[in-house]
Design an enzyme around this catalytic site. Structure first.
Site, PDB file in Angstrom:
ATOM      1  CE  LYS A 139      -7.620  -3.904   8.598  1.00 38.17           C
ATOM      2  NZ  LYS A 139      -6.192  -3.789   8.235  1.00 38.17           N
TER       3      LYS A 139
ATOM      4  CG  ASP B 293      -6.247  -7.312   8.631  1.00 37.34           C
ATOM      5  OD1 ASP B 293      -5.328  -6.549   8.344  1.00 37.34           O
ATOM      6  OD2 ASP B 293      -6.502  -7.620   9.823  1.00 37.34           O
TER       7      ASP B 293
HETATM    8  N1  GLU Z   1      -4.740  -5.750   5.781  1.00 35.22           N
HETATM    9  C1  GLU Z   1      -3.531  -5.212   5.210  1.00 35.22           C
HETATM   10  C2  GLU Z   1      -3.083  -4.004   6.008  1.00 35.22           C
HETATM   11  O1  GLU Z   1      -3.281  -3.976   7.208  1.00 35.22           O
HETATM   12  C3  GLU Z   1      -3.635  -4.966   3.709  1.00 35.22           C
HETATM   13  C4  GLU Z   1      -4.724  -4.056   3.266  1.00 35.22           C
HETATM   14  C5  GLU Z   1      -4.902  -3.956   1.752  1.00 35.22           C
HETATM   15  O2  GLU Z   1      -4.159  -4.602   1.025  1.00 35.22           O
HETATM   16  O3  GLU Z   1      -5.801  -3.207   1.353  1.00 35.22           O
HETATM   17  O4  GLU Z   1      -2.474  -3.103   5.532  1.00 35.22           O
END
Ligand code: GLU
Length: 441
Positions: A118, A158
């Site tokens: 993240k 996100d």
């Molecule tokens: N932010 C999204 C999640 O919490 C997607 C992450 C992504 O597609 O890599 O899963």
């Protein structure tokens, strides 16, 4: 847990996420002495590495602004680091550590080979112009590009990061890296390597999961009332699919309050959610201003004050607390599927579970987003593009598999299904087994 609490006493969200997983896996862990011998838990709770960097950019007034940027590469046991970027004024390393930790288990549930990561920044997109967003994204990528790559670490969107931001980020990545592999980021535009249905995928997947959960409980979504929170990309996808499946979306919300929609959300209103998000105003009241006959705005209230069958938190962590859960139950709500990451506080989850409310956690419910990112990576790596039908079929299959894994690991001796335990144990077993097989590293 006690050791972590002493070491990271300020990192409340991270500790909350770890506590939930450790409580869920305790019994299974104790049945596997080989995990204990390899100190799997001690290794799994620490990120592999965290990059922290300064991001300096110039705003529309010509003033120099400085923010902090981060990338938390949490775990690579089952594949390259994968997870979104969050731009929000409240972003801290603790928030991104909790999100990276959750992502590790979520990605394991998707059936695809992706590790957990993240990243993001304390940059606040509210009130920023398109040009400011672009300059910030470019400055952010000046540092991030060294940390990522299509086979190393693949960021995506996100909260505060959608298709527009991914476009600006990719443009700068290309210039810096002189690498034209679109697989370095997911959530791209449809004409340059983005997967069809990626924007919808988190919300669509959440509703497919909800359908399976309801079906297992002998219920149907048709004709049920749904209150959801937020009005961003995830809430938009969830509202779209809920309506398609015959449910009635009667509330959406924002930081300023709630919009009640007694006759159910319309297609025009769903389209308008996109306009509201792109405006960077962050006000749900705009919906009631645009559709005064259909929507009624109440400042300072949450969607959880609205009488509904199904509650879908789609916004932010800890957005639904113990009091909200009690209010929902008193109003007759019988199901809550967490679509945001850790959207419910531990008290809310306890309240739902001890009152027999159907409850499923974010890492299972919202995994369709990152799963479709995984499908985007597959298309990029093989230089092809699947049709909407192909992507939707695969997303359906993945959400069904995640539901089955939750049932497999979460069915209790009395027959009821604990989806929190099910999701955590299923994700943990996959990651822990991979770590064990790869030795002490
Ligand atoms: N932010 C999204 C999640 O919490 C997607 C992450 C992504 O597609 O890599 O899963």
């Amino acid at each position: 847990m006690a050791k972590l609490q002493a070491k990271y006493s300020q990192e409340k969200e991270y500790l909350q996420a770890v506590q939930e997983v450790l409580e869920s896996i305790e019994d299974v862990y104790n049945q596997h002495p080989e995990f204990e011998k390899a100190k799997i838990v001690e290794r799994l709770v620490e990120p592999d590495r965290i990059f922290t960097f300064r991001v300096t950019w110039i705003d529309d007034k010509g003033e120099v602004q400085t923010n902090l940027g981060y990338r938390v590469q949490f775990n690579s046991a089952i594949g390259p680091y994968k997870g979104g970027l969050r731009f929000h004024k409240a972003v801290t390393p603790s928030m991104l550590k909790f999100l990276g930790f959750e992502q590790t288990f979520k990605n394991a549930l998707t059936t695809l080979p992706m590790g957990g990561a993240k990243g993001g920044s304390d940059f606040d997109p509210v009130g920023k112009s398109d040009a400011e967003i672009m300059r910030f994204c470019q400055a952010f990528m000046l540092e991030l590009w060294k940390c990522i790559g299509p086979d190393q670490d693949i960021p995506a969107g996100d909260v505060g990061v959608g298709g527009r931001e991914i476009g600006f980020l990719y443009g700068m990545y290309k210039k810096l890296a002189r690498e034209y592999n679109t697989g370095v980021l997911t959530g791209k535009g449809a004409t340059w390597g983005g997967s069809i249905l990626r924007p919808e995928a988190t919300g669509f997947g959440a509703l497919y999961f909800t359908q399976h959960l309801l079906h297992k409980a002998g219920k149907d979504i048709q004709g049920k009332t749904v209150a959801l929170s937020g009005f961003g990309n995830v809430a938009w996808g969830a509202a779209t699919k809920a309506k398609q499946l015959g449910a009635k979306v009667i509330a959406i919300s924002g930081p300023d309050g709630v919009c009640q929609i007694p006759d159910g959300i319309t297609d025009e209103m769903i389209d308008y959610m996109l306009v509201m998000r792109a405006s960077n105003r962050n006000k749900v009241e705009d919906m009631a201003v645009k559709f005064p006959e259909l929507a009624k705005f109440t400042p300072g209230k949450k969607s959880w004050s609205v009488k509904c069958d199904i509650a879908l938190p789609c916004a932010f962590q800890n957005e639904l607390n113990g009091d909200d859960a009690k209010e929902l139950i008193a109003n007759g709500t019988w199901c809550c599927c967490e679509v945001s990451n850790m959207g419910c506080t531990p008290e809310a989850i306890h309240t739902f579970q001890s009152n027999g409310i159907l409850f499923a956690p974010g890492k299972a419910v919202n995994a369709g987003g990152v799963a479709t990112s995984g499908l985007e990576m597959t298309q990029n790596a093989s230089h092809i593009s699947w049709s909407a039908q192909e992507v939707d079929d695969k997303l359906h299959f993945i959400m069904q598999s995640i539901h089955e894994a939750c049932v497999k690991y979460g069915t209790q001796p009395d027959g009821h299904i604990d989806y929190v335990k099910g999701a955590n144990i299923a994700g943990f077993m996959k990651v822990a087994t991979a770590m064990l097989e790869q030795g002490i590293i």
